[in-house]
Scaffold this motif. Structure first.
Motif, short mmCIF file in Angstrom:
data_model
loop_
_atom_site.label_atom_id
_atom_site.label_comp_id
_atom_site.label_asym_id
_atom_site.label_seq_id
_atom_site.Cartn_x
_atom_site.Cartn_y
_atom_site.Cartn_z
N SER A 1 60.15 7.29 79.72
CA SER A 1 60.19 6.91 78.30
C SER A 1 59.67 8.05 77.42
N ALA A 2 58.53 8.67 77.81
CA ALA A 2 57.96 9.77 77.03
C ALA A 2 58.90 10.97 77.00
N LYS A 3 59.54 11.23 78.12
CA LYS A 3 60.50 12.33 78.21
C LYS A 3 61.68 12.08 77.29
N SER A 4 62.20 10.84 77.32
CA SER A 4 63.34 10.49 76.48
C SER A 4 62.98 10.60 74.99
N GLU A 5 61.79 10.12 74.63
CA GLU A 5 61.37 10.17 73.23
C GLU A 5 61.18 11.61 72.76
N TYR A 6 60.67 12.46 73.63
CA TYR A 6 60.49 13.86 73.24
C TYR A 6 61.84 14.54 73.04
N GLU A 7 62.76 14.30 73.97
CA GLU A 7 64.09 14.90 73.84
C GLU A 7 64.81 14.37 72.60
N PHE A 8 64.61 13.06 72.32
CA PHE A 8 65.23 12.50 71.12
C PHE A 8 64.62 13.09 69.85
N SER A 9 63.32 13.37 69.87
CA SER A 9 62.68 13.96 68.68
C SER A 9 63.28 15.34 68.37
N ILE A 10 63.64 16.07 69.41
CA ILE A 10 64.29 17.37 69.19
C ILE A 10 65.67 17.18 68.57
N GLU A 11 66.42 16.22 69.12
CA GLU A 11 67.75 15.92 68.55
C GLU A 11 67.62 15.41 67.12
N GLU A 12 66.60 14.58 66.88
CA GLU A 12 66.37 14.02 65.55
C GLU A 12 66.05 15.12 64.54
N PHE A 13 65.29 16.13 64.99
CA PHE A 13 64.97 17.24 64.10
C PHE A 13 66.22 18.02 63.71
N THR A 14 67.07 18.27 64.70
CA THR A 14 68.32 18.98 64.42
C THR A 14 69.17 18.21 63.41
N THR A 15 69.25 16.89 63.60
CA THR A 15 70.01 16.06 62.68
C THR A 15 69.39 16.06 61.28
N ALA A 16 68.05 15.93 61.24
CA ALA A 16 67.35 15.90 59.95
C ALA A 16 67.51 17.21 59.20
N LYS A 17 67.51 18.32 59.93
CA LYS A 17 67.69 19.63 59.29
C LYS A 17 69.09 19.75 58.70
N THR A 18 70.09 19.31 59.45
CA THR A 18 71.48 19.34 58.96
C THR A 18 71.64 18.43 57.75
N ASN A 19 71.08 17.23 57.84
CA ASN A 19 71.18 16.28 56.73
C ASN A 19 70.48 16.80 55.48
N LEU A 20 69.37 17.50 55.66
CA LEU A 20 68.65 18.05 54.52
C LEU A 20 69.51 19.11 53.81
N ASN A 21 70.13 19.95 54.60
CA ASN A 21 71.01 20.97 54.00
C ASN A 21 72.16 20.33 53.22
N LEU A 22 72.75 19.29 53.81
CA LEU A 22 73.84 18.59 53.13
C LEU A 22 73.35 17.89 51.86
N ALA A 23 72.16 17.24 51.96
CA ALA A 23 71.62 16.52 50.80
C ALA A 23 71.30 17.49 49.66
N GLU A 24 70.80 18.68 50.01
CA GLU A 24 70.51 19.69 48.97
C GLU A 24 71.79 20.14 48.27
N ARG A 25 72.85 20.34 49.06
CA ARG A 25 74.12 20.77 48.46
C ARG A 25 74.71 19.67 47.59
N ILE A 26 74.63 18.41 48.07
CA ILE A 26 75.18 17.30 47.29
C ILE A 26 74.40 17.13 46.00
N GLU A 27 73.08 17.19 46.08
CA GLU A 27 72.25 17.03 44.89
C GLU A 27 72.51 18.13 43.87
#
Length: 447
Positions: free
Chosen positions: A369-395
């Motif tokens: 479970s801890a391993k899965s959550e850590y790996e997901f946090s890395i994926e979540e960061f990548t997604t959040a970074k991409t979404n932030l870039n998109l949100a900045e452009r849209i705004e």
């Protein structure tokens, strides 16, 4: 007069206390962890538990070592106890009659010393083994406390950084929005746009101001929580030298979760194993009570008797005595009570073995479970970074359209809210990487 003196002394004490300057701390995350492992309140008590366990171990060891006791008795017989004897014998009196005689003196004194030594006792041997296990339990407990403190420091440190970064972003957003609001209001006064556009921006601006005030309060609470975790006074000054993005990069290691996991290295497994050993020794202890025990005693002393209290004069006669005794105790029959206690201890030991197996399986699941959550946090960061870039452009596009009158205030506000949410998600995703790695390190018992 005394009351005045006490009031004066108390005033000096209060003044001296109030003049104590707060301490200042400047710590990065590793320094904070090291400091907490020494000064955290739970860590301090865990070390005391180990010291107490060591004393308990020596107490058990001393039970099998020579024991020396001394005593001193004095008696004043102001009324003699008499003994009845049959007359006609060496003590005189009427033949067949009863007479009384006192075998005592007015004063008597006795000084003695006893040396005792346990020669053999199966229970003592088991107790020695149990004392080592007892000490090991508290050493494992200290290790578990340290692991928990480390995770708490990482979480508390990350929460402070999150609040600090959130404040910086909110201040930046507030500054930009205030300028946009002022420009829009002036445009409205010129009659070029509707009042709704101004009101919509005002709602967004009020929300940002409220969030900023709340985040500042959260920062104070988070900072105080970190201080408590570190074991420093709330009134002390604390500055964090690490930055959130740098800490995140240092903990961004996808390969870290690919290593082998051994449940036996986890402190919870070690404590479960320690508990099993304790119950195994309890089982051995009950069985050892069927064995004989052997002990020896050496007694030496002096006694003296007198009708006048003159024990400490040269004329007083002292009578020495000594004896050696050996005692053997052999359990023969207890109406099966010993057997019942032994069977109870055996059942408890078997339960502990089952609990150890259960702990091993739970740790494997916890690691997965801890391993899965850590790996997901890395994926979540990548997604959040991409979404932030998109949100900045849209705004930014919506702001241009709004300024040129090509977009409504609602669309612009929606783009702003989307940007603000993306900013917070991005910051939180960085904290999650740090926290989830700390949780994974705790499971695998990484030093």
């Amino acid at each position: 007069m005394k009351k005045v003196i006490w009031i004066t002394l108390l005033s000096f004490a209060i003044t001296a206390k109030s003049q104590e300057k707060p301490k200042s701390f400047s710590l990065n995350l590793e320094e904070a962890i090291i400091y907490a492992l020494t000064n955290n309140y739970s860590s301090i008590n865990a070390r005391r538990d180990i010291t107490s366990a060591k004393e308990k171990k020596w107490e058990t060891t001393a039970m099998g070592l020579p024991q020396i006791n001394a005593g001193f008795d004095y008696g004043n017989n102001f009324e003699y106890m008499v003994q009845g004897v049959t007359g006609g014998g060496p003590l005189g009196g009427i033949a067949g009659g009863v007479r009384t005689i006192a075998f005592s003196t007015n004063h008597n004194m006795n000084a003695r010393a006893t040396l005792s030594q346990l020669l053999f006792d199966g229970s003592y041997i088991v107790a020695l083994q149990a004392s080592k296990t007892y000490l090991k339990f508290y050493e494992n407990a200290k290790q578990k406390t340290d692991a928990e403190i480390k995770e708490m420091v990482v979480n508390a440190y990350g929460n402070v950084l999150l609040a600090e970064e959130s404040i910086l972003i909110l201040v930046k957003n507030k500054t930009i929005l205030e300028k946009t609001f002022i420009d829009t209001r002036e445009t409205f006064k010129s009659g070029l746009i509707e009042e709704e556009n101004v009101e919509q921006l005002q709602i967004t601006l009020s929300t940002i101001k409220s969030n900023l005030s709340n985040t500042k309060r959260i920062l104070i609470i988070a900072n105080n929580m970190l201080k408590i975790t570190l074991g420093i006074e709330i009134t002390d000054d604390l500055k964090l030298t690490d930055k959130l993005d740098i800490l995140m990069i240092n903990n961004l290691d996808a390969a870290f979760s690919q290593g082998e996991f051994s449940p036996s290295q986890n402190v919870n497994y070690q404590m479960a194993l320690n508990f099993q050993e304790q119950l195994q020794l309890e089982y051995k202890l009950q069985k050892s009570k069927a064995l004989p025990s052997l002990g020896a005693n050496l007694n030496i002393g002096y006694n003296a008797f007198a009708n006048q209290f003159a024990f400490f004069t040269p004329a007083q006669k002292w009578n020495n005595f000594s004896n050696l005794g050996i005692g053997l105790n052999v359990p023969i029959f207890s109406s099966l009570a010993r057997s019942s206690r032994t069977q109870q201890a055996k059942i408890a030991f078997e339960k502990a073995r089952t609990q150890l197996t259960e702990t091993e399986q739970k740790l494997k699941l916890q690691y997965a479970s801890a391993k899965s959550e850590y790996e997901f946090s890395i994926e979540e960061f990548t997604t959040a970074k991409t979404n932030l870039n998109l949100a900045e452009r849209i705004e930014k596009k919506q702001q241009i359209k709004f300024t040129e009158g090509l977009s409504s205030s609602f669309d612009f506000s929606e783009a702003q809210r989307q940007l603000y949410g993306a900013q917070q998600n991005y910051l939180q995703s960085m904290v999650n990487i740090i926290n989830k790695k700390a949780s994974l390190e705790k499971v695998i018992n990484k030093k």
